[in-house]
Design an enzyme around this catalytic site. Structure first.
Site, PDB file in Angstrom:
ATOM      1  NE  ARG A  47      31.776  19.438  43.298  1.00 33.89           N
ATOM      2  CZ  ARG A  47      30.856  20.173  42.806  1.00 33.89           C
ATOM      3  NH1 ARG A  47      31.151  21.175  42.052  1.00 33.89           N
ATOM      4  NH2 ARG A  47      29.725  19.703  42.931  1.00 33.89           N
ATOM      5  CG  HIS A  51      31.119  16.331  39.105  1.00 31.84           C
ATOM      6  ND1 HIS A  51      30.303  17.592  39.058  1.00 31.84           N
ATOM      7  CD2 HIS A  51      31.259  16.081  40.524  1.00 31.84           C
ATOM      8  CE1 HIS A  51      29.785  17.570  40.306  1.00 31.84           C
ATOM      9  NE2 HIS A  51      30.348  16.869  41.090  1.00 31.84           N
ATOM     10  CD1 TRP A 190      31.391  19.054  54.123  1.00 33.34           C
ATOM     11  CD2 TRP A 190      32.587  19.925  52.621  1.00 33.34           C
ATOM     12  NE1 TRP A 190      30.665  19.217  52.977  1.00 33.34           N
ATOM     13  CE2 TRP A 190      31.569  19.509  52.020  1.00 33.34           C
ATOM     14  CE3 TRP A 190      33.677  20.492  51.600  1.00 33.34           C
ATOM     15  CZ2 TRP A 190      31.244  20.047  50.581  1.00 33.34           C
ATOM     16  CZ3 TRP A 190      33.426  20.747  50.383  1.00 33.34           C
ATOM     17  CH2 TRP A 190      32.311  20.418  49.961  1.00 33.34           C
TER      18      TRP A 190
END
Ligand code: ZEM
Length: 295
Positions: A47, A51, A190
């Site tokens: 991540r 980002h 998820w």
């Protein structure tokens, strides 16, 4: 001779082998996570790479992975970056051991290592990013807002230069990791295998029945059967928008296609904002996994 002393004074450029050593150290650190989420820092490190790159704006050429401006406030404190301090601090350990690497190269290489070490596709990568300054930091609001719909997703990713197919492929990274209530406000994973790269994100999107979770937090969906999995509103949109749905279905049905398309789109993402002439090698490198180096 003058030529010899000139050469001696020039630092030799790091080689692919030098970067492989950095990769290996990152892989070790990702795995050393006994007391952290599912025993892996892979998802949060991935991540960080996303980002750091996803701030790119094609129209102005600003943002992207080149200058690693998330090191600076206020970008470090942008809401979207909540929790990424964990990943930046881990990478700081690597930077201390390999001080010659730029932060942008380090963070993007860490994204590659995270994907590859979690059984994902090979992601071609090349070095050349340079450390920038706080003045080059990007304004807030360039990263996607999970509570929004298809027009917002398109605004954000088209701005970076991606198309619908690439958007859907990139979002498959949500097979990995989880949401943290104390970071984004959303909560839960998820998939059932959040440290293994797979096309399960798409499969679950189509195979499970998704209902709005009844809770005090931001709007998110849960699977009706086990109530242990989640989808963000932006994830669910991939099954509702006609164009997105076509690709999401294709990736649910064909893991190889997803791996191939994710690799290409993620490799492109990691190079956003880096002027081509800065790249040291013309051909991106394929770094070896830790397992491959054992045999
Ligand atoms: Zn994510 N992502 N993301 N993403 N993401 C989260 C977590 C992770 C969106 C988003 O708002 C969120 C991409 C696209 C998009 C990962 C990778 C990639 C979280 C939870 C949110 C809210 C953060 C938390 O609470 O810790 C939105 C709206 C997206 C597009 C529309 C793309 C593209 C990614 C990589 C290629 C990963 C790996 C995580 C899990 C992090 C972790 O700590 O477990």
């Amino acid at each position: 001779s003058a030529a010899q002393s000139a050469k001696a004074a020039t630092k030799l450029a790091p080689t692919k082998e030098d970067y492989q050593k950095v990769y290996n150290r990152i892989a070790e650190i990702i795995d050393d996570a006994d007391d952290y989420d599912y025993g892996s820092f892979g998802p949060v490190v991935l991540r960080l790479a996303w980002h750091a790159s996803g701030t790119y704006d094609k129209a102005t050429g600003t943002g992207g992975s080149n200058y690693a401006t998330m090191r600076f406030e206020p970008e470090a404190l942008h809401g979207a970056n909540a929790g990424l301090r964990v990943a930046r601090d881990l990478m700081e350990k690597v930077k201390k051991e390999f001080d010659w690497i730029s932060y942008g190269d380090l963070w993007t290489l860490a994204g590659v290592a995270a994907v590859q070490e979690m059984a994902g596709p090979k992601v071609p990568w090349r070095p050349g990013r340079i450390d920038g300054f706080a003045a080059q930091a990007t304004p807030d609001g360039r990263l996607p807002d999970a509570s929004q719909g298809a027009p917002h997703i398109r605004d954000i990713f088209y701005r970076m230069g991606f198309d619908d197919q690439e958007i859907v492929a990139l979002c498959g990274a949500h097979a990995l990791g989880r949401c943290h209530a104390d970071r984004s406000g959303f909560d839960g994973p998820w998939t059932f295998s959040p440290t293994t790269f797979s096309n399960d994100f798409y499969k679950l999107l189509f195979d499970e029945k998704w209902v709005w979770k009844k809770w005090g937090g931001p709007k998110q969906l849960e699977d009706k059967k086990t109530k242990s999995l989640m989808m963000l509103p932006t994830d669910y949109v991939l099954t509702q928008d006609k164009s997105f749905k076509k690709y999401a279905k294709a990736y649910a049905d064909d893991a190889d296609l997803f791996f191939k398309d994710f690799s290409a789109a993620f490799s492109k993402l990691l190079e956003l904002g880096v002027p081509t002439q800065q790249f040291v090698s013309s051909e991106p490198w394929v770094m070896q996994t830790v397992d491959e180096q054992k045999s």
